[in-house]
Each structure stands twice: as structure tokens, then as C-alpha cells.
Write an enzyme that holds these catalytic residues in place. Structure first.
Site, PDB file in Angstrom:
ATOM      1  N   GLU A 180      -7.558  -1.789  -9.363  1.00  0.00           N
ATOM      2  CA  GLU A 180      -6.455  -1.052  -8.765  1.00  0.00           C
ATOM      3  C   GLU A 180      -5.281  -1.166  -9.734  1.00  0.00           C
ATOM      4  O   GLU A 180      -4.855  -2.271 -10.080  1.00  0.00           O
ATOM      5  CB  GLU A 180      -6.091  -1.612  -7.387  1.00  0.00           C
ATOM      6  CG  GLU A 180      -7.156  -1.302  -6.342  1.00  0.00           C
ATOM      7  CD  GLU A 180      -6.770  -1.692  -4.923  1.00  0.00           C
ATOM      8  OE1 GLU A 180      -5.944  -2.612  -4.751  1.00  0.00           O
ATOM      9  OE2 GLU A 180      -7.301  -1.067  -3.978  1.00  0.00           O
TER      10      GLU A 180
ATOM     11  N   HIS B 100      -2.183   7.662  -3.107  1.00  0.00           N
ATOM     12  CA  HIS B 100      -3.343   6.757  -2.970  1.00  0.00           C
ATOM     13  C   HIS B 100      -3.760   6.653  -1.505  1.00  0.00           C
ATOM     14  O   HIS B 100      -4.947   6.779  -1.182  1.00  0.00           O
ATOM     15  CB  HIS B 100      -2.997   5.382  -3.528  1.00  0.00           C
ATOM     16  CG  HIS B 100      -4.057   4.350  -3.273  1.00  0.00           C
ATOM     17  ND1 HIS B 100      -5.299   4.390  -3.872  1.00  0.00           N
ATOM     18  CD2 HIS B 100      -4.071   3.255  -2.463  1.00  0.00           C
ATOM     19  CE1 HIS B 100      -6.024   3.359  -3.448  1.00  0.00           C
ATOM     20  NE2 HIS B 100      -5.301   2.659  -2.598  1.00  0.00           N
TER      21      HIS B 100
ATOM     22  N   TYR C 194       0.896  -1.165   0.000  1.00  0.00           N
ATOM     23  CA  TYR C 194       0.000   0.000   0.000  1.00  0.00           C
ATOM     24  C   TYR C 194       0.929   1.208   0.000  1.00  0.00           C
ATOM     25  O   TYR C 194       0.948   1.989   0.919  1.00  0.00           O
ATOM     26  CB  TYR C 194      -0.838  -0.083   1.289  1.00  0.00           C
ATOM     27  CG  TYR C 194      -1.970   0.878   1.468  1.00  0.00           C
ATOM     28  CD1 TYR C 194      -3.020   0.955   0.556  1.00  0.00           C
ATOM     29  CD2 TYR C 194      -2.031   1.697   2.607  1.00  0.00           C
ATOM     30  CE1 TYR C 194      -4.077   1.818   0.761  1.00  0.00           C
ATOM     31  CE2 TYR C 194      -3.090   2.560   2.815  1.00  0.00           C
ATOM     32  CZ  TYR C 194      -4.113   2.616   1.891  1.00  0.00           C
ATOM     33  OH  TYR C 194      -5.174   3.468   2.105  1.00  0.00           O
TER      34      TYR C 194
ATOM     35  N   GLU D 237      -1.784  -1.411 -10.462  1.00  0.00           N
ATOM     36  CA  GLU D 237      -0.592  -1.759  -9.687  1.00  0.00           C
ATOM     37  C   GLU D 237       0.435  -2.386 -10.614  1.00  0.00           C
ATOM     38  O   GLU D 237       0.143  -2.746 -11.747  1.00  0.00           O
ATOM     39  CB  GLU D 237      -0.924  -2.787  -8.584  1.00  0.00           C
ATOM     40  CG  GLU D 237      -1.989  -2.327  -7.611  1.00  0.00           C
ATOM     41  CD  GLU D 237      -2.068  -3.186  -6.343  1.00  0.00           C
ATOM     42  OE1 GLU D 237      -1.077  -3.888  -6.020  1.00  0.00           O
ATOM     43  OE2 GLU D 237      -3.119  -3.149  -5.687  1.00  0.00           O
TER      44      GLU D 237
HETATM   45 MN    MN Z   1      -4.221  -3.669  -3.965  1.00  0.00          MN
END
Ligand code: MN
Length: 430
Positions: free
Chosen positions: A208, A142, A137, A210
Site C-alpha cells: 500500500e 482508494h 483510510y 502511503e
Molecule cells: Mn494501510
């Protein structure tokens, strides 16, 4: 060992378009089914998939210490286990074989027939058997956006965030390759104002944006990996769409964190681009204030300049780019994440996958999720066909792309593309 494969002046005898994500300087690794339905490990140059199992059997890797069946496997785990020195020898050799002036394979039609495939003849598979999957994270933008929406704009970051690369253990069984459709998940949610939950399809399905890195065997149980050595244990990276059901997440995540809201699917791009290939795109990482604890202080702290974008494709074939971000915005580096992950002695295996966390940039057009782009549904996102989205609708396709570019070369990841189908319906019996 020098990485000759990265030489930007090198050209190949295969035809590769200027805009290709896969010039001879990329040489990613993946697993695919050939036209004869045989599974093999391969690489890609331009729009050619190259069967490394066949190349090895034909003797093109002789004098590199490899077991005979290293590429005749359905995952890259064993090859990744061989370590950085072997990855470099193999990438350098592939680069030599396809280099313009090398006529050995170029002039051997029989060999070319078994080694080269066009992309439409093959089917990409998951590149690794993922034993464990961890999701971090690590984007400050974010975490700040989410904290602002869900808690308190004045204290958006929780007190631990600037000291720890926060993460959680996810579930590897639902990581799927690009092109595999998924169903809108069912689950428990708490309707606004209600005090008891309801069961039904998630109404707030989100992506998301990523990236994920794949490790080799790094350590024995009990042994931490130092932050300055951590990158030697990272094989490469893929694009990663960590599908999320926001309404399920909101109800279930206290106190132990994400559970069913996150484990119904995460999609990956099928070619692993090596960290070696990304070397020319290292950039200085954002300053960290306060300074982290000594075990997280990395001498040459760097990130990678990887352009990222997300598009939504609708049923009628319309496609709209809705976000442009960059991997370089990450606050915590991959090396810091891996050092932190192992500082307590946690063992990491070959083929483990570590998600970066949603990669949001500083501006609203660079946010990495619908939650942020539509600001919890208060600012619908307009698509080219005139429709709007607050979250992802049934039969929408989410497409993520990523590439690095400088004046000499473009190294890309291709794409990860996933269609969201309506909720699963069990077939009626009888
Ligand atoms: Mn995630």
C-alpha cells in the site's frame, strides 16, 4: 520563528547534485550506525550523513537549549519531545553551519573527520521508537475503488466515510526500516467457493503506497487537539509501505477490521522530512462535500504536493515504475486526522506514527496498490522484462519514492525498498 533553513537561495560548501532529494533546504532527521558501529542521530545533505551527536559535542549547538546527550540516542523521541521551537532552532543552525560562506567547520579537517560520513559507511536505523501506530483510510479514490470491488459500485463509500477520517489501531512492533527483507506471511484464507478455510502462504501479497506522519507529545489524557493547532504537533513525514495480504484480510476482517493481514510488516523510509521543510509545498486540499462537523473544519485546509511513485524490481535487476500518485489527493488532511484521533481525549505520544492510508489518484496509473492496479487480478500489470504481476511475487522488491519540487528547490524522501522473500522456514532441529 522564521525558518531560515528553507531559504531557497542558500547554497552549501558540501557538493550536492542537482537531482538530490537532500539539498541544504531539506535537513531531515534520522538515526544511523557510524563506521565505528556507534549509534547516533543525524541529518543528511547530498550524499553526506552528518553526525549531530558529534557536532553537539564540538559545541556547534551552544546557546540552543539542548541536553548534552540529546543526539547521542538510538531514537529521535526525546528530540521530538522538545517541540517545534527547538526543531526550528536546530534546523536553522545546521543550515548556517553548512552554508557556503561559513568557514568554521568547512576549514576544520579534524572536526569534519568525526562529523561527516559517506552514505555507504553508515547503516540507517528506524528513526523513532514507535509506541503506537494508527493507519487511516483517507483517500477517497482508494476507498471508492475498494468499495466498488468488494461491495457495491453504486454505494462504494460506506455512510460514515465522508464524515469521519476512518482508521484503525495497527501494530508498531513490525514497522521496519527500508532495506529489511520480509517473508511471505502464512495464514488462514477461504478459497473461492469453499465454506471452510485452509492454512498456507498468502497468495495475494500486496503493497500500500502511503505516507506516515510522526507526532510529538500532543496532549494529556482527556484533552483533544484542535484541528487548527494540530500541525504544530507533527514533526515530519516518511514514505510508508503498508504490506497487506489480501486473501487473509478478506477472510479475517469482519467484524473487527484488519488483523494478521496487515501486521506482518510495514516499511518506512529512514529520513524524517520535517513539516517545516515541506512548507513551500503546501497546496489547497480537495473540497469536502458534505461539510464535516465543526471540530473537523480546518480554517486553512491544505495538503502537500508530494510526488509519489512505486516500482517493482525483479530478481534479475529489472525495475518498472507501476504507479505515480501524489499526496495532495488525500481527502482528509493530517490535521483533521490528528484532531479526530484526539477528540475523545485519546493521548498521543512522541514518536507515534500515523499512516495516511493508501494514496490512490484519480486515474488507473495512479492507484496505490496492486489490488487496484490489477483490479483484483483481472488486469495484470506488465513489467519491463515482459513478465506480468497480479500481486507481488517471491523475491520481488517494492520500491517507493517521493519528492516535492518547485522552480527553486527539490525536497525528497529518498526511498523505501523492501524485498519479499518466500515463506519463513524454521531451521530443522538436530
Ligand atoms: Mn494501510
Amino acid at each position: 520563528m522564521p525558518i531560515y533553513a528553507n531559504d531557497p537561495s542558500r547554497r552549501t560548501w558540501l557538493s550536492v547534485s542537482e537531482e538530490s532529494d537532500f539539498p541544504i533546504q531539506n535537513i531531515p532527521f534520522g538515526v544511523f550506525l557510524t563506521r565505528d558501529d556507534i549509534i547516533t542521530i543525524g541529518t543528511r545533505i547530498g550524499d553526506y550523513a552528518i553526525d549531530l551527536g558529534a557536532l553537539h559535542q564540538l559545541g556547534y549547538f551552544k546557546d540552543i537549549p539542548l541536553t548534552d546527550d540529546i543526539f547521542l540516542q538510538d531514537t529521535l523521541n526525546d528530540f521530538i519531545s522538545d517541540g517545534q521551537k527547538t526543531w526550528r532552532l536546530v534546523r536553522n543552525r545546521i543550515s548556517e553551519i553548512f552554508e557556503k560562506s561559513n568557514e568554521t567547520l568547512k576549514n576544520n579537517e579534524d572536526h569534519k573527520t568525526v562529523v561527516l560520513f559517506s552514505m555507504d559507511e553508515i547503516e540507517m536505523q528506524l528513526p523513532v521508537l514507535i509506541g503506537d501506530y494508527t493507519d487511516f483510510y483517507s483517500s477517497k479514490e482508494h476507498a471508492t475503488n475498494v468499495g466498488t470491488m468488494f461491495r457495491d459500485p453504486d454505494n462504494a463509500l460506506l455512510p460514515n466515510w465522508l464524515h469521519i477520517p476512518v482508521g484503525y489501531h495497527g501494530r508498531s512492533s513490525t514497522i521496519i526500516p527500508s532495506g529489511t527483507p520480509i517473508h511471505r506471511p502464512m495464514g488462514q484464507t477461504l478459497p473461492k467457493g469453499a465454506d471452510t478455510p485452509v492454512f498456507g502462504p498468502s497468495r495475494l501479497v500486496d503493497f500500500e503506497l502511503e505516507m506516515a506522519f510522526i507526532t510529538t507529545d500532543t496532549n494529556v489524557l482527556g484533552e483533544p487537539i484542535s484541528v487548527d493547532e494540530a500541525e504544530e504537533y507533527i514533526f515530519g513525514m516518511v514514505l510508508f509501505n503498508d504490506w497487506s495480504a489480501r486473501d487473509i484480510q478478506k477472510w479475517e476482517y469482519v467484524p473487527l477490521g484488519p488483523f494478521l493481514a496487515k501486521n506482518f510488516a510495514s516499511s518506512v523510509s529512514p529520513w524524517i522530512v520535517t513539516l517545516d521543510a515541506l512548507q513551500p509545498f503546501q497546496v489547497k486540499s480537495t473540497e469536502q462535500e458534505p461539510k464535516p462537523l465543526p471540530y473537523l473544519q480546518q480554517k486553512e485546509r491544505h495538503s502537500y504536493d508530494i510526488n509519489l511513485q512505486v516500482a517493482i524490481g525483479t530478481e534479475n535487476g529489472n525495475e518498472t515504475t507501476i504507479s505515480k500518485s501524489n499526496f495532495k489527493y488525500m481527502y482528509w488532511t493530517m490535521a483533521q486526522q490528528l484532531a479526530h484521533h484526539t477528540v475523545n481525549g485519546c493521548k498521543v505520544n512522541s514518536g507515534d506514527m500515523m499512516g495516511s492510508g493508501t494514496i490512490s489518484g484519480p486515474t488507473p496509473d495512479s492507484y496505490g496498490s496492486m489490488l487496484e492496479l490489477s483490479w483484483q487480478g483481472t488486469k495484470p500489470v506488465k513489467l519491463n522484462d515482459g513478465t506480468e504481476r497480479k500481486f507481488i511475487q517471491d523475491n520481488d522488491t517494492v520500491i517507493m519514492k517521493g519528492y516535492c519540487a518547485n522552480n527553486d528547490v527539490r525536497i525528497g524522501f529518498g526511498e523505501v525498498r523492501t524485498t519479499l522473500l518466500p515463506p519463513f522456514e524454521a531451521k530443522k532441529k538436530g
